[in-house]
Write an enzyme that holds these catalytic residues in place. Structure first.
Site, short mmCIF file in Angstrom:
data_model
loop_
_atom_site.label_atom_id
_atom_site.label_comp_id
_atom_site.label_asym_id
_atom_site.label_seq_id
_atom_site.Cartn_x
_atom_site.Cartn_y
_atom_site.Cartn_z
N HIS A 52 30.83 48.20 36.61
CA HIS A 52 31.59 49.27 37.26
C HIS A 52 30.73 50.11 38.18
CE1 HIS A 52 34.33 48.19 34.03
NE2 HIS A 52 35.30 48.85 34.65
N PHE B 149 34.37 43.61 40.49
CA PHE B 149 35.57 42.79 40.33
C PHE B 149 36.05 42.24 41.68
CE2 PHE B 149 36.15 46.00 36.75
CZ PHE B 149 35.30 45.28 35.93
N TYR C 214 34.09 40.21 43.19
CA TYR C 214 33.39 38.93 43.32
C TYR C 214 34.32 37.71 43.30
CZ TYR C 214 29.34 42.00 42.60
OH TYR C 214 28.43 43.01 42.70
N PRO C 215 35.36 37.69 42.46
CA PRO C 215 36.24 36.52 42.53
C PRO C 215 36.86 36.31 43.92
CG PRO C 215 36.73 37.83 40.58
CD PRO C 215 35.77 38.63 41.40
N ALA D 246 44.50 39.16 40.05
CA ALA D 246 43.76 38.00 40.53
C ALA D 246 43.19 38.33 41.91
CB ALA D 246 44.66 36.78 40.60
N GLU D 247 41.91 38.60 41.98
CA GLU D 247 41.34 39.13 43.22
C GLU D 247 41.35 38.10 44.36
OE1 GLU D 247 40.09 39.49 40.22
OE2 GLU D 247 40.34 41.64 39.91
N GLN E 208 39.58 46.76 42.49
CA GLN E 208 39.56 47.89 41.57
C GLN E 208 38.16 48.49 41.38
OE1 GLN E 208 41.48 47.43 37.53
NE2 GLN E 208 42.94 48.68 38.64
#
Ligand code: TPP
Lengths: 387, 343
Positions: free
Chosen positions: B143, B100, B102-103, B73-74, B96
Site C-alpha cells: 500500500h 495493485f 501491477y496486474p 480485476a485491474e 486502488q
C-alpha cells in the site's frame, strides 16, 4: 443471570439433544442463473452432411466457398513469401479457413473484429487490403492500417489482451446507443491467460454485446489442449461467467457461420455475450519457424486433412447442384488473381522513412523526442552524403 | 483537444480550504460536466466514492454508466478502458493502490502506451490511469509503493504527479484533456493536505510537462516532486539557518521532462540534489542526475546528489520513517554539496 445458567446447562447436555440457542439459518441459497441453458451441447454443431443445409441460403454457401478457396490460396502465398524472405513470419490458418471466413462474414459493417496475430485471413475476408494486413508480419510497421477503416482492431500479439478491448468497445458503443457488436478471436492457448477470464467476466457483468470466438486448433505452439485445460471443453468455461457456451465444428463453414451469426444477433438484441468454441486443426506448423513433427504425428494430420473445410463444403455444394466444374474453376481463378497481385505487391520493397520513428509516439513530440529526431536526421544526412 | 482546457468560471460561494482529494474530485467532476465522453471506472469508485473518497459523489451526479464500479480485476479495468477509448470515450481509471496496479501493467505497456504508435496515429489512447502512490500513511505491505520508475521507462506514457492542491486540480484537468495516456500519480499522504485554494474558486489548468520553481534560492537546487515537495520546502527553510539559500524545483511531470526549467535553475545555483522516496537504484533520480550533468557540467560545483528511499521493498509501517527521506537527510546532502576537488 438466567440466560447464563441456561447456556451452561445446554453445554452439558448430551450430543444430539436440542440446543437452547439455535443459530439463525442462513437465507436460502439460490443460483443466480440456471446453468442448464448456458451449457454447450455435448457434440460440436455440424450442418454439412445433415438436412439442415437445406435451410441455408445458396448465395451464402457459394460465397463461403469462394472465400475458403481464396483464403487457402492466401495462406499458401503468404507462407511462400516467408520462404522468399518477404515476410519475417507467417502464422498460417490452413485448415482453419472456415473459422476465419465465418468470423468476418458473421459481422455487419458497423461491427468490430478483434483479431489475434494468427487471424490475418479474417481481416482480409472483412475487406482489409491483403498487403496492409501483412505489414506487421513483414516488419515495416506494427499494425500499419487504420483500424477505423474496416473496424478491425490491430492484430494482437500478446495473447488474449485484445479481449478486454473488445468488451470495452462494445460496452462504449452500447452506452452511446449504437447497436454495434464486437467479435474477439483467441486461440485455445490464449484461454488460459488472465485477460481471457477478466474479459469474459466483465462482458457478462456488463452484458456487453461481445462474441468471444475460440479457435481450438489443438495446439498452442507445441502444447496440446490436454495440457492447457482440464475443462470438459473450452465452451464450458462460459457457464462460470454466466454466459452461454457454444461448441461448433470449426471445419464446417456453414455451422460456424450459423453459430456466430446467432451469437452476434443475440448480442445486438441486448442478450449479452456468448463464448463460441470451434473445434478445428492447424494443418501447417505454428509458423515457418516451428517444427511440428516434434509434437504431433503424421496420422493425426492426415485424419484432419480428410476433414478439410474446403472439401466438406465442396462435396456438399456439388451434391446439391450448387457448384459445378465452372464454379470451382471460377473460385480457383479468383484466388489465383488475388495471389498474383499479392506476390507482385509484396515483391516491391516498402518505402520507409526512418523519421517516422518519432511520428506517432505522442500527439505532440516531447522536447526529448525533438532532440532525438534531430540526431537521427543528422545521421541520415551524413549517411546520404557518404553515399 | 489540447492539453489546455479553459479555467472554470468563479462561483460565488464562500471559499473554504480544500484538500487535494477534493481538488481531484472537482477536476473529474468539472471534466465530466463539460465532456460527456469522460467516464470514470475502477474498484469501489461508485457508491463508496473510492477508498480515498476521490470519486465521491460522481456516480450520484453522473450515473453509474459514467462512474462505474467494475469487477475486481485491474487488467480488465484498463483493458476495457482501451476498448472504450477506441470507441471515442475518455476513460479515467482508478487503481486502488500503487501495488495493485501491477496486474494492469501488461495492458499499460503492451497496449495503452503504444496504440497510437502501432496505428500510425489513427488510434490515440486518451486514458488517465490514476494511481495513489507512495508511503507515509502507515499502510500495510503493498500500500506504499512508489512505482514511477516503471512508468517512466515506458515510451508513449505521460507520467504526472501533483504536489499541491492547486496542481492536483490543474494537472488532472490537463491529463483528462490529453489525447495521450497519462499515468497520474497521486501522492496519497498529501490527499488530506489543505490549501486556501477552494473548489469554489477558479483554478488554472496546468499544461503537462512544465516544472515550476516553488522557492527561489541561490546556493543549490532541490529537484523533487509529489510527496517529497513538502519535505524539500521544509528543508529549504531549515537550511537558511546554515546560510544556505535553496531553490526548490517541483517537477510535476516526470514524462515529458522539463529539462529547461531544471537546467536553468541548476545553472543559476551550481549545485543540485534530487529528492524522491522511491528506491534510488534504477530510480528517477539517476535519470535526472544524468540529464542535469549532461546539460550543466560546466556550471556544477559538485556532483548531482540523490536523496532517495533505500533500495529495499517498502518497509512495514512501524519502520517507514527510517526509509522515507526526511528533512535531515536532505540537509545532510546539502552539506555534502560543499565539494572539494579530490574529496
Ligand atoms: C502473453 C503471451 N505469451 C506468450 C506468447 C508467445 N506465443 C505466441 S503464439 C503462442 C501459442 C498460442 O496458442 P493459441 O492461443 O492456441 O493460438 P494459436 O497459435 O493456436 O492460434 C505463444 C505461447 C504470446 N504471444 N503472448
Amino acid at each position: 443471570m438466567d440466560s447464563l445458567q441456561q447456556r451452561s446447562s445446554t453445554v452439558q447436555e448430551p450430543p444430539g439433544a436440542a440446543l437452547a440457542y439455535r443459530p439463525t439459518p442462513p437465507p436460502a441459497w439460490q443460483p443466480r442463473t440456471d446453468p442448464a441453458p448456458l451449457l454447450p451441447d455435448a457434440e460440436p454443431l455440424r450442418v454439412l452432411g445433415t438436412d439442415a443445409v437445406a435451410d441455408a441460403d445458396p448465395e451464402l454457401l457459394r460465397r463461403l466457398y469462394a472465400e475458403l478457396v481464396r483464403g487457402r490460396r492466401y495462406n499458401a502465398q503468404a507462407t511462400a513469401l516467408t520462404k522468399q524472405g518477404r515476410l519475417a513470419v507467417y502464422p498460417s490458418t490452413t485448415g482453419q479457413e472456415a473459422c476465419e471466413v465465418a468470423a468476418a462474414l458473421a459481422l455487419e459493417e458497423r461491427d468490430w473484429l478483434f483479431p489475434s496475430y494468427r487471424d490475418t485471413l479474417a481481416a482480409v475476408a472483412r475487406g482489409l487490403d491483403p498487403v496492409q494486413a501483412l505489414t506487421l508480419l513483414r516488419g515495416d510497421w506494427h499494425t500499419g492500417y487504420d483500424p477505423h477503416e474496416h473496424r478491425i482492431a490491430p492484430l494482437c500479439t500478446p495473447l488474449a489482451t485484445q479481449l478486454p478491448h473488445a468488451v470495452g468497445l462494445a460496452h462504449a458503443a452500447r452506452l452511446k446507443g449504437d447497436d454495434v457488436v464486437a467479435l474477439a478471436m483467441v486461440g485455445d492457448g490464449g484461454t488460459s491467460e488472465g485477460d481471457f477470464h477478466e474479459a469474459l467476466n466483465f462482458a457478462a457483468v456488463w452484458q456487453a454485446p461481445v462474441v468471444f470466438f475460440v479457435q481450438n486448433n489443438g495446439f498452442a505452439i507445441s502444447v496440446p489442449l490436454a495440457k492447457q485445460t482440464a475443462a470438459p471443453s473450452l465452451a464450458h468455461k462460459a457457464v462460470g461467467y454466466g454466459m452461454p457456451g457454444r461448441l461448433v465444428d470449426g471445419n464446417d463453414a456453414v455451422a460456424v457461420h450459423q453459430v456466430l451469426t446467432e451469437a452476434v444477433t443475440r448480442a445486438r438484441r441486448g442478450g449479452g455475450p456468448t463464448l463460441v468454441e470451434a473445434v478445428t486443426y492447424r494443418i501447417d506448423a505454428h509458423t515457418n519457424a516451428d517444427d511440428a513433427t516434434r509434437y504431433r504425428g503424421d496420422g493425426e494430420v492426415e485424419t484432419w486433412r480428410a476433414h478439410d473445410p474446403i472439401l466438406l463444403l465442396e462435396r456438399e455444394l456439388t451434391e446439391r447442384g450448387l457448384l459445378d466444374e465452372d464454379g470451382r474453376r471460377e473460385a480457383a481463378e479468383a484466388a489465383e488473381t488475388m495471389a498474383a497481385a499479392l506476390r507482385e505487391r509484396m515483391n516491391a520493397d516498402p518505402v520507409l522513412d526512418p523519421m517516422d520513428l518519432f511520428a506517432h509516439v505522442y500527439a505532440e513530440r516531447t522536447a526529448q523526442l525533438r532532440e532525438q529526431a534531430e540526431q537521427l536526421r543528422a545521421e541520415l544526412d551524413a549517411e546520404s552524403e557518404a553515399g | 483537444m489540447t492539453t489546455h482546457a479553459t479555467a472554470r468560471p468563479a462561483a460565488k460561494a464562500a471559499a473554504k480550504p480544500a484538500t487535494m482529494a477534493q481538488a481531484l474530485q472537482r477536476a473529474m467532476r468539472d471534466a465530466m460536466a463539460e465532456d460527456p465522453t469522460v467516464h470514470v471506472l475502477g474498484e469501489d469508485v461508485g457508491t463508496l466514492g473510492g477508498v480515498f473518497r476521490v470519486t465521491d459523489g460522481l456516480a450520484k451526479e453522473f450515473g453509474e454508466d459514467r462512474c462505474t464500479d467494475t469487477p475486481l480485476a485491474e487488467a480488465g479495468i484498463l483493458g476495457t478502458a482501451v476498448g472504450m477509448a477506441m470507441y471515442g470515450l475518455r476513460p479515467v481509471v482508478e487503481m486502488q493502490f500503487d501495488a495493485f496496479a501491477y496486474p494492469a501493467f501488461e495492458q499499460l505497456i503492451s497496449h495503452v502506451s503504444r496504440m497510437r504508435n502501432r496505428t500510425r496515429g489513427a488510434m490515440p489512447m486518451p486514458i488517465v490511469v490514476r494511481v495513489p502512490y507512495g508511503g507515509g500513511i502507515g499502510g500495510v505491505e503493498h500500500h506504499s509503493d512508489s512505482s514511477e520508475a516503471y512508468y517512466m521507462a515506458t515510451p508513449g506514457l505521460h507520467v504526472v504527479t501533483p504536489a499541491t492542491v492547486e496542481d492536483a486540480y490543474g494537472l488532472l484537468r490537463a491529463a483528462i484533456a490529453s489525447d495521450d495516456p497519462v499515468v497520474f500519480l497521486e501522492p496519497k499522504r498529501l490527499y488530506w493536505s489543505k490549501s486556501d485554494w477552494s473548489p469554489e474558486a477558479p483554478a488554472a489548468v496546468e499544461p503537462i510537462g512544465k516544472a515550476v520553481v516553488r522557492r527561489r534560492g541561490t546556493s543549490a537546487t532541490l529537484i523533487t516532486y509529489g510527496p517529497s515537495l513538502p519535505v524539500c520546502m521544509e528543508a529549504a527553510e531549515a537550511a537558511q539557518a546554515e546560510g544556505w539559500d535553496l531553490e526548490v524545483v517541483d517537477l510535476r511531470s516526470l514524462v515529458p521532462f522539463d529539462d529547461e526549467t531544471v537546467a536553468a535553475s541548476v545553472k543559476r545555483t551550481g549545485r543540485a540534489v534530487v529528492v524522491h522516496e522511491s528506491a534510488g537504484f534504477g530510480g528517477p533520480g539517476g535519470e535526472i542526475a544524468a540529464r542535469v550533468t549532461e546539460r550543466c557540467f560546466h556550471h556544477l560545483e559538485a556532483p548531482v546528489l540523490r536523496v532517495a528511499g533505500f533500495d529495499i521493498p517498502y518497509p512495514p509501517p512501524m519502520l517507514e520513517r527510517h526509509h522515507l527521506p526526511g528533512v535531515d537527510r536532505v540537509l545532510d546532502a546539502v552539506a555534502r554539496l560543499q565539494w572539494e576537488a579530490g574529496s
